[in-house]
Enzyme design. Structure first.
Site: not given
Length: 229
Positions: A37, A41, A110, A113
């Site tokens: 994640e 991101d 999440s 990502e």
């Protein structure tokens, strides 16, 4: 199956889909998806910035920053996740399931990502392949939606106020996590030059930071009439 989910390393994809709550209940599962994640991101923030820079040659830094925030915010990433079908593929613990985890925008965004991070690794850390697939998602977002969301981003509005006062140090957000792993609560505090300006809570770090910025802006509205308009 969506092409984002076409992996050579199926174990890597499974890790990207695995929430901490599932690992807590299945210790033999191995690693959960939070490191992926983090990577995803970073990739999305970079690629969204590049995408907007190339698409809007006439826009300045502040406008591009607002649009980037809108393009990769929790709500939009959750929509991408549903388009891919992650809402039926996430591996969640029983508590997360009972709390509506498959429809939870925080968990969906999440996981999206994490899958982006895993896709990048599965393709030999080739940013070009990640760029191509991410661009398709960005292209699918209507321009009016991006503009509408970018106009209400509290963190950017607060940063603009800070800059308008001649302060060169950007706002600093400090965030703490509380509650169970499947339903955490985040509390953020925003500081400028070491002085606290606002606090806020949310279901994830981004949401809490936005709430803290909104609190800071509300306080400024009461103190300095009209400066945050």
């Amino acid at each position: 199956m969506h092409k984002l989910l076409e992996f050579d390393d199926k174990k890597l994809l499974r890790r990207a889909l695995t929430h901490r709550s599932y690992v807590n209940e299945h210790p033999g599962e191995g690693e959960h998806n939070e490191r992926l994640e983090f990577l995803g991101d970073a990739i999305l923030n970079f690629l969204s910035g590049e995408y907007l820079y190339e698409k809007h040659g006439e826009k300045g830094e502040d406008e591009l920053t607002r649009r980037r925030s809108a393009l990769v915010d929790e709500k939009q990433l959750a929509k991408f996740a549903i388009e891919v079908g992650l809402n039926s593929r996430m591996l969640l613990g029983q508590g997360a399931k009972l709390d509506g985890g498959y429809q939870n925008p925080n968990l969906l965004s999440s996981t999206f990502e994490a899958v982006i991070g895993a896709y990048y690794l599965d393709n030999g850390s080739d940013i070009e392949k990640a760029r191509k697939i991410v661009k398709d998602f960005f292209d699918s977002v209507p321009e009016n939606i991006v503009v509408s969301r970018s106009n209400v981003d509290s963190k950017n509005r607060f940063q603009e106020w800070v800059q308008s006062k001649g302060i060169t140090t950007p706002p600093i957000y400090k965030t703490e996590q509380d509650g169970p792993a499947h339903a955490p609560t985040f509390v953020a505090t925003v500081f400028v030059d070491g002085i606290e300006h606002g606090t806020g809570t949310g279901r994830n770090k981004k949401e809490a930071e936005k709430a803290a910025a909104e609190d800071a802006l509300a306080k400024l509205n009461r103190t300095y009439a009209g400066v945050t308009e």
